[in-house]
Design an enzyme around this catalytic site. Structure first.
Site, PDB file in Angstrom:
ATOM      1  N   GLN A 148      -9.681  -1.205   0.060  1.00 19.04           N
ATOM      2  CA  GLN A 148     -10.208  -1.356   1.407  1.00 19.04           C
ATOM      3  C   GLN A 148     -11.536  -0.619   1.555  1.00 19.04           C
ATOM      4  OE1 GLN A 148      -6.983   0.382   3.652  1.00 19.04           O
ATOM      5  NE2 GLN A 148      -7.002   2.190   2.361  1.00 19.04           N
ATOM      6  N   ASP A 171      -3.464   9.359   6.473  1.00 24.02           N
ATOM      7  CA  ASP A 171      -4.319  10.353   7.136  1.00 24.02           C
ATOM      8  C   ASP A 171      -3.598  11.670   7.386  1.00 24.02           C
ATOM      9  OD1 ASP A 171      -2.697   9.877   9.439  1.00 24.02           O
ATOM     10  OD2 ASP A 171      -4.004   8.222  10.031  1.00 24.02           O
ATOM     11  N   ASP A 203       4.595   3.959   9.199  1.00 23.37           N
ATOM     12  CA  ASP A 203       3.290   4.029   9.858  1.00 23.37           C
ATOM     13  C   ASP A 203       2.305   3.138   9.100  1.00 23.37           C
ATOM     14  OD1 ASP A 203       1.237   4.805  11.520  1.00 23.37           O
ATOM     15  OD2 ASP A 203       0.910   6.742  10.544  1.00 23.37           O
ATOM     16  N   HIS A 253       0.993   9.595  17.440  1.00 21.10           N
ATOM     17  CA  HIS A 253       1.812  10.221  16.399  1.00 21.10           C
ATOM     18  C   HIS A 253       2.989  10.993  16.971  1.00 21.10           C
ATOM     19  CE1 HIS A 253      -1.911   9.416  14.021  1.00 21.10           C
ATOM     20  NE2 HIS A 253      -0.985   9.025  13.163  1.00 21.10           N
ATOM     21  N   ASP A 259       1.587   6.071   0.279  1.00 21.65           N
ATOM     22  CA  ASP A 259       0.417   5.344   0.775  1.00 21.65           C
ATOM     23  C   ASP A 259      -0.296   4.711  -0.415  1.00 21.65           C
ATOM     24  OD1 ASP A 259      -1.374   5.251   3.494  1.00 21.65           O
ATOM     25  OD2 ASP A 259      -2.625   5.160   1.701  1.00 21.65           O
TER      26      ASP A 259
END
Length: 531
Positions: free
Chosen positions: A258, A312, A384, A288, A332
């Site tokens: 990305q 993040d 998430d 969050h 992730d």
């Protein structure tokens, strides 16, 4: 007795001319096959750049890649047919390379600047794509004609096609592994434009008896402009990005997965992935806290927590507020994101150094692969992940994925997922809810999961929704929260479970790997409000 012939005289001198002609012939044949390889690489790179641009700027990567591939191949077919009307094959090939150097080389700069200033890229993107496809389609037929015209003794058309396909393979492997990570889209576009112009220049020299002065002048001007563009590529990227984003860009990098961009204005930091906002530091706490703490508060145990996405580190920051937590596994896909939010001094402060906490283990791999391969069990699972705007992401919101994921829950575990906006993409939100309810329950065969939908208002995104799910019956517990929260309270939690008539339940399909109904719901919902 006649004297021996002297060097350079008689038969010895006469043999040098045929040897020179044979060498020139071999040079031309070899160059044409090398040129076939080079133009094949450049052509596929342009196609991949166009597809990546369209998915970045227009969304829905599967649809955009399909459009780009179909249009490009159709244009190539038309270009191959039009090549029959080119009277002089080599001259036509050189013109095609010069025009490709301009159209393909400046494709990414033109599209980015058009999007930055006009917020519309469909016409320039697909217009340039068609032009590049037409010119690329002419290349192989023209090269084949030239090989025949020069009398290549071993010419076979399948040899030309084989070299062309090898070039395409090299381009397809180099694009994600080398070109995007090390060049980025705009410099890559200009670099391969320069490659086409190099092919044109060498062809002009090798076939110099067949070229015109106009071609030489045009080629020289095009090469000069392209080299200037390459020289100023970094500045071009900065100018285009400064017009794409409101705030100052403090970090920008293309990874194999990305485009990462981080912006800042005063104390306000925002993260964009593929030019779509992921968080705004002014209100990310509302998101969050809403995502993490209801699940943590309702869990009977909180020792081990799995976070899917959340590179993040913000979700991990909230999880670590709970003293009982002993281990957090964060999965992730992009290692660059987790590295950035672990090691960058300013960005790591946003997550309170969560990714450097010894209790947090980061694993950079696909969420589906992790769930399939892992045999670990977790008390709480926090999902998430990015919005389900394409098939690759939709599968992570499917009944099959949730059925596999629930096997990673402990006997009384709980999981929660972000589910998009119940206002802007109402059907998508309730499809996620329905999919969880329909997912296989390993603890209660024949039954689905128990769910609790809720939502919160985020100034940066609007009304945003979440869904809690458990395999066991969902037991309501008092919402005991850790200290230091800025948004979530017991009163906010009570209100979060109330939906008005515009955001409440609607009849929707369950999202499966076969239907991917969620993608249509998501795209149609957002288009209804913003297109």
């Amino acid at each position: 007795m006649s004297p021996d012939p002297q060097p350079g005289a008689g038969g010895g001198g006469a043999s040098t001319e045929p040897l020179g002609a044979e060498g020139a012939q071999r040079l031309r044949e070899t160059w044409l096959l090398v040129a076939t390889f080079l133009v094949a690489v450049a052509g596929l790179i342009y196609e991949l750049i166009a597809a990546t641009l369209s998915s970045y700027l227009l969304g829905d990567s599967v649809r955009q890649f399909s459009y780009v591939i179909g249009i490009f191949l159709s244009a190539m077919g038309l270009g191959a047919w039009l090549s029959r009307f080119v009277a002089r094959a080599m001259s036509g090939f050189v013109w095609a390379q010069i025009l490709l150097g301009i159209a393909g080389g400046f494709m990414a700069p033109v599209v980015f600047f058009t999007f930055a200033w006009m917020e519309s890229v469909t016409l320039p993107l697909y217009g340039l794509l068609i032009l590049v496809g037409l010119l690329s389609g002419m290349e192989i037929p023209l090269i084949a004609r030239v090989l025949k015209e020069i009398g290549a003794p071993e010419f076979r058309f399948e040899n030309v096609l084989s070299v062309d396909y090898i070039g395409a393979l090299v381009a397809s492997l180099a694009f994600p592994l080398l070109i995007i990570p090390h060049l980025g889209l705009m410099p890559a576009s200009l670099t391969f434009g320069a490659l086409n112009l190099v092919v044109a220049g060498l062809s002009l020299w090798i076939f110099r008896q067949e070229i015109s002065r106009l071609q030489v002048v045009t080629w020289a001007l095009a090469l000069l402009i392209t080299l200037i563009g390459l020289w100023q590529a970094e500045r071009l990227v900065s100018v285009s990005e400064s017009n794409l984003f409101e705030d100052d860009i403090i970090f920008s990098e293309a990874t194999p997965y990305q485009q990462i961009t981080v912006t800042r204005y005063r104390n306000r930091t925002r993260l964009f992935l593929d030019y779509s906002i992921q968080f705004d530091s002014l209100d990310e706490h509302r998101y969050h806290e809403s995502l993490v703490h209801p699940a943590m508060a309702q869990a009977s145990r909180r020792k081990s927590v799995l976070i899917l996405g959340g590179g993040d580190g913000m979700a991990a920051r909230e999880v670590l507020r709970w003293a009982e937590v002993e281990q957090v596994t964060l999965v992730d896909l992009d290692p660059r994101v987790t590295e950035l939010f672990r090691d960058h001094v300013d960005l790591s402060q946003l997550n309170a150094g969560a990714l450097g906490d010894p209790r947090v283990e980061t694993r950079n791999l696909d969420a589906w692969r992790f769930v399939e391969e892992s045999d670990e069990v977790f008390d709480v699972i926090v999902i998430d992940l990015p919005d389900p705007k394409n098939l690759a992401l939709s599968k992570l919101y499917s009944r099959q994925f949730y059925g596999a994921l629930v096997e990673r829950l402990s006997a009384h575990g709980i999981m929660v997922t972000q589910a998009g906006s119940p206002l802007f993409a109402r059907e998508a939100f309730w499809s996620i809810h329905a999919t969880l309810q329909a997912s296989r329950n390993a603890q209660a065969p024949g039954q689905g999961l128990q769910t609790q939908p809720y939502h919160a208002y985020l100034p940066s995104f609007g009304d945003w929704g979440f869904v809690l799910a458990t395999a066991a019956p969902l037991v309501e517990r008092p919402l005991k929260l850790p200290t230091g929260l800025r948004y979530l309270t017991p009163d906010v939690w009570r209100a979060a479970r109330v939906f008005d008539p515009q955001t409440g339940p609607v009849a929707v399909e369950v999202n499966t790997l076969q239907s991917h109904a969620l993608v249509g719901y998501y795209l149609d919902g957002w288009a209804r409000w913003f297109e």
